[in-house]
Each structure stands twice: as structure tokens, then as C-alpha cells.
Design an enzyme around this catalytic site. Structure first.
Site, PDB file in Angstrom:
ATOM      1  N   ARG A  40       0.816  -1.220   0.000  1.00 34.83           N
ATOM      2  CA  ARG A  40       0.000   0.000   0.000  1.00 34.83           C
ATOM      3  C   ARG A  40       0.851   1.273   0.000  1.00 34.83           C
ATOM      4  O   ARG A  40       0.515   2.264   0.640  1.00 34.83           O
ATOM      5  CB  ARG A  40      -0.963   0.018   1.187  1.00 34.83           C
ATOM      6  N   SER A  91     -11.622  -0.801  -0.460  1.00 33.59           N
ATOM      7  CA  SER A  91     -11.092  -1.271   0.812  1.00 33.59           C
ATOM      8  C   SER A  91     -10.651  -0.047   1.605  1.00 33.59           C
ATOM      9  O   SER A  91      -9.779   0.701   1.192  1.00 33.59           O
ATOM     10  CB  SER A  91      -9.911  -2.209   0.552  1.00 33.59           C
ATOM     11  N   GLU A 161      -6.843   3.729   4.001  1.00 26.09           N
ATOM     12  CA  GLU A 161      -6.294   3.593   2.641  1.00 26.09           C
ATOM     13  C   GLU A 161      -6.761   4.721   1.758  1.00 26.09           C
ATOM     14  O   GLU A 161      -6.037   5.137   0.861  1.00 26.09           O
ATOM     15  CB  GLU A 161      -6.740   2.270   2.004  1.00 26.09           C
TER      16      GLU A 161
END
Length: 166
Positions: A40, A91, A161
């Protein structure tokens, strides 16, 4: 970032990207290594002035029938596990070390938590869906509530995120 799913990630196949630097009005090439890809993360997290114009990937040939079967299986898995029937922010949280964000959120009893049109998905607690008219502020308030509740219950900090731009 280094998007990944089902055992693969962008870092596995990226060769390079052509990038536009909005601060210096220039175009340049970044090699795969220069992307600084990790879970990420990429160099673009520190350089919001960079815009990817194009990327080159190293793909390999395979059996078309086997590839299509794998695509069908992965699409079915996504339909089964993810809330694809509503628009979502994707997400919402990074995976905290040693945990799964969706499981922590579900165990905290937060499925169905709602602010305006933003709702913690009943299907997968790691997603916030838009059940109609959700604003960025609604999503932000749900995110903050989730973070507070999970931290209070499990002493685990959830890192978002999604990026909120002012």
C-alpha cells in the site's frame, strides 16, 4: 500504490512509468525500483505533484482457457465477498500487522453503522458503501468512528487507505 490481490501485485510486473511533475512542468521516466513499491505504498504517496501518464508492464503469455477460468473464479470470489451492489470507497483500511481490518470492524459490532448515506457494509466490514447521497464528510465521520471504536476495543490503530483531499 502497489495494488495487489490473489497472490499478485503491481511490483511483480511493472517495468517503468512516464510521470508528469506538476511543480516543475516536466515529464520523466521512473523505473520499477524508483516507484518504491511496498504494501500500500509508492513514491507517489510522498509526491502528490506526480501524475502517472503511462506505465509499461512485463506480461507473459499463458493458456487463454486457463486464464479465463482464473478470471471467472476471481470475479466470483469478489462478488461473493465484496459489496459490489453499491458504490463504495473500496477497501477502506490498510491491513494492520497481525490482524485483518474487516474482522476487527465486524467484531466491534460496526457492520451497518451509518452516517448519512455512508454505511459500513453488511457484507464485508472493510468497505464503506454509499447507500444513497453519501458525502465525503459522511464517509470521514464513519472512518473516524471505526478508528476510535477499534482502538478502544482492541488497541489497534487502523490506517485509512483512502485519501481525503481538502
Amino acid at each position: 500504490m502497489n495494488a495487489g490481490a490473489y497472490g499478485g501485485q503491481i511490483a511483480d510486473v511493472l517495468i517503468s512509468s512516464e510521470v508528469y511533475d506538476t511543480l516543475h512542468n516536466r515529464v520523466f521516466t521512473l523505473t520499477a525500483e524508483e516507484h518504491e513499491l511496498a504494501y500500500r505504498h509508492s513514491i507517489f504517496a510522498e509526491h502528490p505533484e506526480y501524475i502517472i501518464l503511462s506505465s509499461t508492464f512485463a506480461l507473459r503469455r499463458g493458456n487463454a482457457e486457463e486464464i479465463m477460468q482464473k478470471v471467472r473464479e476471481q470475479a466470483a470470489s469478489r462478488r461473493e465477498k465484496q459489496p459490489l451492489n453499491f458504490p463504495s470507497v473500496g477497501s477502506t483500511f490498510k491491513r494492520p500487522e497481525g490482524h485483518f481490518a474487516g474482522k476487527l470492524i465486524e467484531d466491534a459490532g460496526l457492520k451497518g453503522t451509518r452516517v448519512g448515506g455512508a454505511v459500513v457494509s453488511e457484507k464485508h466490514a472493510g468497505f464503506i458503501v454509499n447507500r444513497g447521497g453519501a458525502t465525503a464528510e459522511d464517509v470521514k465521520r464513519v472512518v473516524e468512528h471505526i478508528q476510535r471504536t477499534v482502538y478502544q476495543n482492541y488497541s489497534v490503530e487502523l490506517d485509512c487507505e483512502i485519501k481525503f483531499i481538502q
